[in-house]
Design an enzyme around this catalytic site. Sequence first.
Site, PDB file in Angstrom:
ATOM      1  N   ASP A   1      27.576  21.655  30.847  1.00  0.00           N
ATOM      2  CA  ASP A   1      27.872  21.553  29.692  1.00  0.00           C
ATOM      3  C   ASP A   1      29.193  21.173  29.426  1.00  0.00           C
ATOM      4  OD1 ASP A   1      27.308  21.083  26.672  1.00  0.00           O
ATOM      5  OD2 ASP A   1      27.407  23.321  26.097  1.00  0.00           O
ATOM      6  N   HIS A   2      29.644  20.392  28.881  1.00  0.00           N
ATOM      7  CA  HIS A   2      31.126  19.658  28.538  1.00  0.00           C
ATOM      8  C   HIS A   2      32.203  19.673  30.090  1.00  0.00           C
ATOM      9  CE1 HIS A   2      31.708  17.959  24.307  1.00  0.00           C
ATOM     10  NE2 HIS A   2      29.969  19.814  24.332  1.00  0.00           N
TER      11      HIS A   2
ATOM     12  N   ASP B   1      32.426  15.401  31.011  1.00  0.00           N
ATOM     13  CA  ASP B   1      33.252  15.138  29.137  1.00  0.00           C
ATOM     14  C   ASP B   1      34.143  14.327  29.624  1.00  0.00           C
ATOM     15  OD1 ASP B   1      33.792  14.641  27.476  1.00  0.00           O
ATOM     16  OD2 ASP B   1      34.075  17.237  26.512  1.00  0.00           O
TER      17      ASP B   1
ATOM     18  N   GLY C   1      30.452  24.419  16.145  1.00  0.00           N
ATOM     19  CA  GLY C   1      30.823  26.011  15.896  1.00  0.00           C
ATOM     20  C   GLY C   1      30.200  25.482  13.973  1.00  0.00           C
TER      21      GLY C   1
ATOM     22  N   HIS D   1      25.430  16.923  19.677  1.00  0.00           N
ATOM     23  CA  HIS D   1      26.270  18.377  19.886  1.00  0.00           C
ATOM     24  C   HIS D   1      26.542  18.696  18.898  1.00  0.00           C
ATOM     25  CE1 HIS D   1      27.880  17.711  24.594  1.00  0.00           C
ATOM     26  NE2 HIS D   1      27.064  17.320  23.985  1.00  0.00           N
ATOM     27  N   GLY D   2      26.048  20.113  18.591  1.00  0.00           N
ATOM     28  CA  GLY D   2      27.479  20.339  17.442  1.00  0.00           C
ATOM     29  C   GLY D   2      25.761  20.434  16.710  1.00  0.00           C
TER      30      GLY D   2
ATOM     31  N   ASN E   1      22.364  19.485  20.778  1.00  0.00           N
ATOM     32  CA  ASN E   1      23.152  21.165  21.934  1.00  0.00           C
ATOM     33  C   ASN E   1      23.252  21.987  20.295  1.00  0.00           C
ATOM     34  OD1 ASN E   1      22.750  19.499  23.411  1.00  0.00           O
ATOM     35  ND2 ASN E   1      25.152  19.580  23.949  1.00  0.00           N
TER      36      ASN E   1
ATOM     37  N   ASN F   1      24.299  26.003  20.079  1.00  0.00           N
ATOM     38  CA  ASN F   1      25.104  27.198  21.362  1.00  0.00           C
ATOM     39  C   ASN F   1      25.794  28.261  20.125  1.00  0.00           C
ATOM     40  OD1 ASN F   1      26.186  28.728  22.608  1.00  0.00           O
ATOM     41  ND2 ASN F   1      28.434  27.911  22.333  1.00  0.00           N
ATOM     42  N   THR F   2      26.684  28.205  19.092  1.00  0.00           N
ATOM     43  CA  THR F   2      26.755  29.253  18.256  1.00  0.00           C
ATOM     44  C   THR F   2      26.022  30.059  17.004  1.00  0.00           C
ATOM     45  OG1 THR F   2      28.588  28.106  17.515  1.00  0.00           O
ATOM     46  CG2 THR F   2      28.456  29.600  16.594  1.00  0.00           C
TER      47      THR F   2
HETATM   48  P1  13P Z   1      26.938  23.896  18.365  1.00  0.00           P
HETATM   49  O1  13P Z   1      28.249  25.610  19.220  1.00  0.00           O
HETATM   50  O2  13P Z   1      27.520  24.026  17.781  1.00  0.00           O
HETATM   51  O3  13P Z   1      26.151  24.822  18.340  1.00  0.00           O
HETATM   52  O4  13P Z   1      27.491  23.498  19.310  1.00  0.00           O
HETATM   53  C1  13P Z   1      26.750  23.778  21.238  1.00  0.00           C
HETATM   54  C2  13P Z   1      27.104  22.028  21.294  1.00  0.00           C
HETATM   55  O5  13P Z   1      27.250  21.239  21.255  1.00  0.00           O
HETATM   56  C3  13P Z   1      27.315  22.341  22.977  1.00  0.00           C
HETATM   57  O6  13P Z   1      27.792  21.530  24.223  1.00  0.00           O
END
Ligand code: 13P
Length: 289
Positions: free
Chosen positions: A86-87, A107, A180, A209-210, A231, A233-234
């Site tokens: 990722d990135h 990225d 985030g 993303h995000g 995607n 993550n947070t």
């Molecule tokens: P979030 O942390 O906002 O869910 O985004 C995750 C992301 O885009 C990882 O590349």
Amino acid sequence: MSRLVSAKEMLEKALAGHYGVAQININNLEWTKAVLTTAQELKAPVILGVSAGAGKYMTGFKTVEAMVSAMLDSLDITVPVALHLDHGTYDAAVACIKAGFSSIMFDGSSLPFEENFAKTTALVNTCDVLGLSLEAEVGAIGGEEDGVVGAGECADPEEAGKIAALGVTMLAAGIGNIHGVYPENWPGLRFDVLENIRAKTGNVPLVLHGGTGIPDEQVKKAISMGVSKVNVNTECQLVFTEATRKYIEEGNDLKGKGFDPRKVLKPGCDAIKEKVKEKFEVFGCVGKA
Ligand code: 13P
């Protein structure tokens, strides 16, 4: 022989079938197990995202690949699973290719466009030869990712078109999304920009993303307009931390053998499973494996 697969086929099917494949980022063994067992249970393809920071935390990309590949065997995971950087910087991309990842994100969005273009070109060729999927990025995605903070920018559709034409498997292009938690005054996704990007990028699956905190209806609309990978993550981190805190605050660590790390981590992992299920349902990928 690892069971890991490139993300190419799963994303092409998602684009044709108008649903999204989830990229869920992993941080440790328990996290990985929670995501894989949920994907298997719901018959959903999945992409495991690994940031440079998470890779370092898990002692390196080689460890991550060995752990995930072994877990696919030991849990007998039969749904398609891609292990994705990722990135990544160019160097991280090379390290993950060497470590046996099945998918790479380079990225180059913070580089001058010509440099992003040149480095993406080199990686398209390498990934093609090795049968790996490659994600490129244009127009920085805002928010915080591994300590780097940016604003919710929008990509230039012309640049997106040029990078897509290189033959990348998937393309991340900012449409006002940020990593985030979103600020209260976030105006929402720029569907006008998404439409222009779609028009310039042919049939390349687009990546959003995000994925944390974007209202479900906006995510679904983006998927209907050509986003094939979302995607997250947070949101998993938040529910994991919340459930772990609750377990401790309720004094469960003081009861019986409640201090056993396997017990302490269980509520957080169960919370991740629930969150992943919820996301799969919104993205429409349940039963698509
Ligand atoms: P979030 O942390 O906002 O869910 O985004 C995750 C992301 O885009 C990882 O590349």
